[in-house]
Scaffold this motif. Sequence first.
Motif, PDB file in Angstrom:
ATOM      1  N   GLY A  83      56.665  32.127  30.163  1.00 20.27           N
ATOM      2  CA  GLY A  83      56.022  33.426  30.138  1.00 20.27           C
ATOM      3  C   GLY A  83      55.105  33.681  31.315  1.00 20.27           C
ATOM      4  O   GLY A  83      54.057  34.308  31.167  1.00 20.27           O
ATOM      5  N   VAL A  84      55.501  33.201  32.513  1.00 19.13           N
ATOM      6  CA  VAL A  84      54.679  33.427  33.702  1.00 19.13           C
ATOM      7  C   VAL A  84      55.524  34.027  34.825  1.00 19.13           C
ATOM      8  O   VAL A  84      56.730  33.791  34.916  1.00 19.13           O
ATOM      9  CB  VAL A  84      54.008  32.126  34.203  1.00 19.13           C
ATOM     10  N   LYS A  85      54.860  34.819  35.665  1.00 19.40           N
ATOM     11  CA  LYS A  85      55.441  35.372  36.874  1.00 19.40           C
ATOM     12  C   LYS A  85      54.552  34.955  38.041  1.00 19.40           C
ATOM     13  O   LYS A  85      53.386  34.604  37.847  1.00 19.40           O
ATOM     14  CB  LYS A  85      55.521  36.899  36.810  1.00 19.40           C
ATOM     15  N   GLY A  86      55.102  35.021  39.242  1.00 22.31           N
ATOM     16  CA  GLY A  86      54.259  34.647  40.360  1.00 22.31           C
ATOM     17  C   GLY A  86      54.968  34.684  41.690  1.00 22.31           C
ATOM     18  O   GLY A  86      55.984  35.356  41.857  1.00 22.31           O
ATOM     19  N   ILE A  87      54.421  33.935  42.643  1.00 19.24           N
ATOM     20  CA  ILE A  87      54.922  33.872  44.008  1.00 19.24           C
ATOM     21  C   ILE A  87      55.593  32.524  44.191  1.00 19.24           C
ATOM     22  O   ILE A  87      54.957  31.478  44.097  1.00 19.24           O
ATOM     23  CB  ILE A  87      53.783  34.046  45.025  1.00 19.24           C
ATOM     24  N   LEU A  88      56.891  32.560  44.453  1.00 17.60           N
ATOM     25  CA  LEU A  88      57.674  31.333  44.558  1.00 17.60           C
ATOM     26  C   LEU A  88      57.774  30.884  46.007  1.00 17.60           C
ATOM     27  O   LEU A  88      58.110  31.678  46.891  1.00 17.60           O
ATOM     28  CB  LEU A  88      59.079  31.561  43.994  1.00 17.60           C
ATOM     29  N   VAL A 122      51.185  31.116  40.093  1.00 22.38           N
ATOM     30  CA  VAL A 122      51.189  32.067  38.981  1.00 22.38           C
ATOM     31  C   VAL A 122      50.211  33.204  39.257  1.00 22.38           C
ATOM     32  O   VAL A 122      49.042  32.985  39.566  1.00 22.38           O
ATOM     33  CB  VAL A 122      50.826  31.369  37.656  1.00 22.38           C
ATOM     34  N   THR A 123      50.720  34.420  39.140  1.00 22.44           N
ATOM     35  CA  THR A 123      49.885  35.613  39.302  1.00 22.44           C
ATOM     36  C   THR A 123      49.776  36.411  38.010  1.00 22.44           C
ATOM     37  O   THR A 123      48.916  37.280  37.894  1.00 22.44           O
ATOM     38  CB  THR A 123      50.458  36.532  40.401  1.00 22.44           C
ATOM     39  N   GLU A 124      50.648  36.134  37.048  1.00 17.87           N
ATOM     40  CA  GLU A 124      50.623  36.865  35.783  1.00 17.87           C
ATOM     41  C   GLU A 124      51.065  35.954  34.648  1.00 17.87           C
ATOM     42  O   GLU A 124      52.101  35.297  34.742  1.00 17.87           O
ATOM     43  CB  GLU A 124      51.535  38.095  35.851  1.00 17.87           C
ATOM     44  N   GLU A 125      50.276  35.912  33.595  1.00 17.30           N
ATOM     45  CA  GLU A 125      50.581  35.110  32.413  1.00 17.30           C
ATOM     46  C   GLU A 125      50.778  36.059  31.231  1.00 17.30           C
ATOM     47  O   GLU A 125      49.842  36.727  30.802  1.00 17.30           O
ATOM     48  CB  GLU A 125      49.442  34.125  32.127  1.00 17.30           C
ATOM     49  N   LEU A 126      52.007  36.145  30.735  1.00 13.68           N
ATOM     50  CA  LEU A 126      52.346  37.098  29.694  1.00 13.68           C
ATOM     51  C   LEU A 126      51.850  36.642  28.324  1.00 13.68           C
ATOM     52  O   LEU A 126      51.841  35.446  28.011  1.00 13.68           O
ATOM     53  CB  LEU A 126      53.861  37.305  29.637  1.00 13.68           C
ATOM     54  N   ASN A 201      60.418  39.247  38.349  1.00 11.51           N
ATOM     55  CA  ASN A 201      59.731  38.081  37.797  1.00 11.51           C
ATOM     56  C   ASN A 201      58.854  37.371  38.811  1.00 11.51           C
ATOM     57  O   ASN A 201      57.916  36.678  38.445  1.00 11.51           O
ATOM     58  CB  ASN A 201      60.746  37.084  37.238  1.00 11.51           C
ATOM     59  N   CYS A 202      59.181  37.470  40.094  1.00 15.52           N
ATOM     60  CA  CYS A 202      58.378  36.754  41.082  1.00 15.52           C
ATOM     61  C   CYS A 202      58.671  37.286  42.471  1.00 15.52           C
ATOM     62  O   CYS A 202      59.554  38.115  42.670  1.00 15.52           O
ATOM     63  CB  CYS A 202      58.656  35.249  41.030  1.00 15.52           C
ATOM     64  N   TYR A 203      57.902  36.805  43.415  1.00 19.38           N
ATOM     65  CA  TYR A 203      58.120  37.084  44.819  1.00 19.38           C
ATOM     66  C   TYR A 203      58.392  35.757  45.498  1.00 19.38           C
ATOM     67  O   TYR A 203      58.056  34.703  44.975  1.00 19.38           O
ATOM     68  CB  TYR A 203      56.881  37.732  45.444  1.00 19.38           C
TER      69      TYR A 203
END
Length: 231
Positions: A83-88, A122-126, A201-203
């Motif tokens: 449940g996380v999105k972010g910069i890969l 991680v930039t966003e934790e759902l 979901n990510c960058y």
Amino acid sequence: MSSVPARTGRQRQRYEDNLRLVSGCIPYRWRKDNTDLMGETEIMEVLMISSPKRDDLVFPKGGWEDDETVTEAACREALEEAGVKGILREIPLGIWEFRSKSSQDLCSIEGGCRGYMFALEVTEELEHWPEQKNRSRQWLNIKEAFRLSRYDWMCNALEAFLRVMEEERKLDDEKQEQNTELEQPSIMVADVSECQTMSPNCYKRSSTMHMPPSVNLLSRATQEIAIHFGY
């Protein structure tokens, strides 16, 4: 609730040399710590998730399917399982081959997997995510993550992760020094607008990531690495 269901089935699964191809990541963040007598510092934490029907913690990972890139697969698994999105960071930490520990989730006929692992800032934790009912998540410091990694390949991936983070910290320090010499303000490469959009979901980005200049990850982690690798 999450509006994106988790993928199921093996219809689109990629295989190579009779090994199931897997993609995953080590999600990380920086947390402010006010307990240091020298002042406020930042501590790196990594995210691990529980395994269904097994008493262990792992990093988000899963099958790489034929309608996505390996980096897209890593971001999808981070969203579905943790449940996380972010910069890969688009350059993989490494490629590891291992065998499935569960007879109910064989990677291939022989149970072999070839896994590509990446670093995900991680930039966003759902609050809600697709596999929330089957997985819990836990933020850990590096020492705890080494201690709770049951498998050698996970410890190896963590060691590679620390090496990469330390190398990028040094590059960031060098850039800051050059900017200071030129009497120009430092430019932190941490703005998502500077990254190439890859998916919702990510960058991903190939440039260096901002690292706190006073952090030496390898020296801090020397003891726990030595425990796991015997040197």
